[in-house]
Motif scaffolding. Structure first.
Motif, short mmCIF file in Angstrom:
data_model
loop_
_atom_site.label_atom_id
_atom_site.label_comp_id
_atom_site.label_asym_id
_atom_site.label_seq_id
_atom_site.Cartn_x
_atom_site.Cartn_y
_atom_site.Cartn_z
N LEU A 156 0.83 -1.20 0.00
CA LEU A 156 0.00 0.00 0.00
C LEU A 156 0.87 1.26 0.00
O LEU A 156 0.56 2.24 -0.68
CB LEU A 156 -0.93 -0.01 1.21
CG LEU A 156 -1.98 1.10 1.30
CD1 LEU A 156 -2.84 1.13 0.06
CD2 LEU A 156 -2.85 0.91 2.55
N LEU A 180 -6.00 12.44 -3.85
CA LEU A 180 -6.06 11.42 -4.89
C LEU A 180 -6.97 11.85 -6.03
O LEU A 180 -6.69 11.60 -7.22
CB LEU A 180 -6.55 10.09 -4.29
CG LEU A 180 -5.62 9.44 -3.26
CD1 LEU A 180 -6.26 8.18 -2.68
CD2 LEU A 180 -4.28 9.11 -3.89
N LEU A 194 -7.45 3.26 -2.93
CA LEU A 194 -6.42 3.42 -1.91
C LEU A 194 -6.97 3.81 -0.55
O LEU A 194 -6.50 3.28 0.48
CB LEU A 194 -5.39 4.46 -2.38
CG LEU A 194 -4.47 3.98 -3.51
CD1 LEU A 194 -3.49 5.08 -3.91
CD2 LEU A 194 -3.69 2.73 -3.09
N THR A 195 -7.92 4.71 -0.47
CA THR A 195 -8.42 5.14 0.84
C THR A 195 -9.11 3.99 1.57
O THR A 195 -8.95 3.82 2.81
CB THR A 195 -9.39 6.32 0.68
OG1 THR A 195 -10.40 5.97 -0.28
CG2 THR A 195 -8.66 7.56 0.20
N TRP A 231 2.10 1.82 -3.54
CA TRP A 231 1.06 2.35 -4.43
C TRP A 231 0.77 3.82 -4.14
O TRP A 231 0.55 4.62 -5.07
CB TRP A 231 -0.23 1.52 -4.30
CG TRP A 231 -0.21 0.23 -5.04
CD1 TRP A 231 -0.35 -1.02 -4.52
CD2 TRP A 231 -0.03 0.06 -6.44
NE1 TRP A 231 -0.27 -1.98 -5.49
CE2 TRP A 231 -0.07 -1.33 -6.70
CE3 TRP A 231 0.16 0.93 -7.50
CZ2 TRP A 231 0.07 -1.86 -7.97
CZ3 TRP A 231 0.30 0.42 -8.78
CH2 TRP A 231 0.26 -0.96 -9.00
N MET A 232 0.77 4.19 -2.88
CA MET A 232 0.52 5.59 -2.52
C MET A 232 1.60 6.49 -3.10
O MET A 232 1.31 7.57 -3.63
CB MET A 232 0.46 5.73 -1.00
CG MET A 232 -0.81 5.18 -0.37
SD MET A 232 -2.28 6.17 -0.77
CE MET A 232 -1.95 7.64 0.19
N VAL A 269 -6.01 2.13 -9.62
CA VAL A 269 -5.37 2.04 -8.30
C VAL A 269 -5.87 3.13 -7.37
O VAL A 269 -6.18 2.90 -6.19
CB VAL A 269 -3.82 2.13 -8.46
CG1 VAL A 269 -3.16 2.21 -7.08
CG2 VAL A 269 -3.30 0.93 -9.23
N ARG A 323 -8.38 0.84 1.18
CA ARG A 323 -7.31 -0.09 1.59
C ARG A 323 -6.56 0.42 2.82
O ARG A 323 -6.20 -0.35 3.71
CB ARG A 323 -6.33 -0.29 0.43
CG ARG A 323 -6.95 -0.93 -0.82
CD ARG A 323 -7.22 -2.41 -0.57
NE ARG A 323 -6.01 -3.12 -0.24
CZ ARG A 323 -5.12 -3.56 -1.14
NH1 ARG A 323 -5.33 -3.32 -2.42
NH2 ARG A 323 -4.06 -4.23 -0.73
#
Length: 526
Positions: free
Chosen positions: A194, A249, A221-222, A197-198, A217, A224
């Motif tokens: 994670l 994002l 994200l939030t 990816w961020m 993606v 995850r």
């Protein structure tokens, strides 16, 4: 004689103990002072002076517990030196009073103190191990979190909100996962993925080239982040902060320009991300090691291996922590000779047994030597005359051989000298002949010579008129062209060697010079 033997035995035992005991040199230097007391008791009591119940024997056997002692200047080091000084005062008092009672009482008290110290040391080491293992796990968790962050953020430019999120939330979370669940857990793998990816979404240099993947993606994200956070901490992630991340994002997904800052530079060691740490070779844990030389050497005890952090825990002889080092540093210091394994300790009892066994061997060897000496003397007396006669015969033969060799050498030297002289004379003669031939060949047409008579007086002067190279014939005439004289080349060589011919010039220039001189004389007469 008894006192001399006692002094010899005392010196022998103490010398061996000093050399082989394995104790610190400063401690050995102090122990060596007991040789005088030991010599005195051996002279008085004999073998009883070294009995198991003898005070001095009982005290020396307790020195095994001081194997790791070093003169560090600290409080525990000074306590040992003070106790040694008190022991010597007790020895001196017993010596002055000729009574072992005070010394025996002191040794009994010494044994009790050593037992108390052993119990205290074991308790200290037990508590120390528990504390250091917990600290090692925390250090390992911190280093692994730093290594992961340092690897992911290296050279990246990301929004300032992202650096704040990492510092405030994600680095503590990674540290907690590494401490509680380890790097093999699903939580560590999800949190690390994670994080990657961020950073990928936040850095345009990474994600702007693949917009489709950015949408796929970024929209997850939030959710995850919230799932991973709750799975580890058991609490919900800060909703307000999560909204700020969501806004960031969305801006990235819409292609808006987001202010970027350089990601913080984190110093890290990538080895912390490896699942296995370097193990310490077997047999080293529980051993004593020494640094330095002589009285300045320092001893340390390898108490435990902290496998959680790949480190080693070192203590002194009292169970007090000295240092925590990495396995790599330990192996490097040992490989360079800076850190040496302390050999096994030789107790006084072992030294005493070895000394007595050695003296017994020496005594038996002396007996055998005396017996062998008697037999040797007899055989030597029988063979002495024969050896002397053989030596005289060899001497005569050697003298004759030397005389013959000297004569042969003298004759050989004379022959070599004569041959060398003959060769030198022949070489000189050949050189002279070559030079004379060169002079003969150097006479040009018109060149003058002087042919002397048999008495060596000045004779006829002739000049070269003709040279016939095929036959080596030279034809000379006088100034008027008369008195023709034929001389062969070899004949001319003989004349030159005998001094019957003198070469006046090599060509016609002599005749011109002579004509000019005669002309001047005639002018002068007129």
């Amino acid at each position: 004689m008894r006192q001399v033997n006692a002094a010899y035995l005392s010196d022998r035992m103490m010398d061996v103990f000093v050399r082989k005991s394995g104790l610190n040199p400063a401690l050995i230097k102090a122990v060596a002072r007991l040789r005088f007391w030991l010599a005195w008791k051996l002279a008085e009591q004999g073998a009883e002076a070294l009995a198991v119940t003898a005070p001095i024997k009982r005290w020396l056997d307790t020195l095994d517990d001081l194997r790791g002692w070093s003169d560090t200047g600290g409080r525990s080091s000074k306590q040992v030196l003070e106790r040694l000084e008190a022991f010597y005062k007790a020895v001196q008092s017993a010596f002055d009073a000729n009574d072992e009672g005070p010394l025996a009482a002191f040794v009994d008290n010494w044994h009790q103190e050593m037992e108390v110290q052993r119990e205290r040391r074991d308790k200290l080491r037990k508590r120390l191990l528990e504390t250091e293992r917990g600290a090692a796990r925390q250090r390992a968790a911190e280093q692994r979190a730093r290594a992961l962050l340092g690897r992911v953020l290296q050279g990246r430019r990301i929004p300032e909100l992202m650096t704040e999120w990492i510092d405030r939330y994600w680095q503590p979370l990674l540290r907690q996962i590494a401490l509680e669940q380890g790097m093999e857990s699903d939580a560590w793998r999800h949190a690390g993925r994670l994080l990657e990816w961020m950073v990928w979404v936040a850095d345009p240099a990474l994600s702007d080239t693949d917009r489709d993947r950015l949408y796929q993606v970024g929209e997850q994200l939030t959710d995850r982040i919230a799932d991973v956070w709750k799975g580890v901490t058991g609490t919900a992630f800060d909703s307000g902060y999560l909204d700020r991340i969501q806004s960031l994002l969305v801006a990235r997904l819409q292609g808006q320009a987001v202010p970027l800052v350089q990601a913080p530079v984190i110093e890290f060691d990538g080895a912390w991300l490896e699942p296995e740490v370097t193990p310490v070779p077997g047999g080293f844990v529980g051993q004593w090691f020494v640094e330095g030389q002589g009285v300045g050497e320092q001893r340390r005890y390898l108490f435990a291996e902290l496998r959680e952090s790949g480190e080693l825990l070192w203590t002194n002889g009292n169970g007090v922590k000295l240092a925590v080092t990495s396995v790599e540093a330990f192996l490097g210091a040992q490989g360079s000779g800076q850190l040496r394994l302390l050999p096994p300790l030789n107790s006084f009892a072992d030294v005493l047994q070895d000394t007595l066994a050695g003296l017994g061997k020496v005594l038996e060897a002396q007996r055998q030597q005396r017996k062998a000496a008697v037999e040797h003397a007899r055989l030597q007396a029988e063979s002495l005359k024969k050896a002397r006669e053989e030596a005289e015969a060899r001497a005569r033969a050697d003298a004759e051989r030397r005389a013959l060799a000297e004569e042969q050498a003298r004759l050989a030297a004379e022959r070599e000298a004569a041959e060398a002289e003959a060769q030198a004379e022949a070489a000189a003669q050949q050189k002279r002949i070559s030079e004379l031939y060169a002079q003969i060949d150097g006479i040009k047409l018109g060149g003058w010579i002087e042919l002397k008579d048999d008495d060596g007086e000045e004779g006829l002067r002739l000049k070269l008129a003709v040279r016939i190279n095929a036959s080596g014939k030279l034809l000379f005439v006088d100034r008027l062209g008369l008195n023709r004289r034929e001389i062969l080349r070899d004949e001319m060589l003989k004349y030159l060697q005998d001094g019957k011919v003198r070469i006046l010039s090599g060509g016609a220039e002599f005749e011109d010079t002579l004509s000019r001189v005669v002309g001047r004389i005639r002018v002068g007469k007129q």
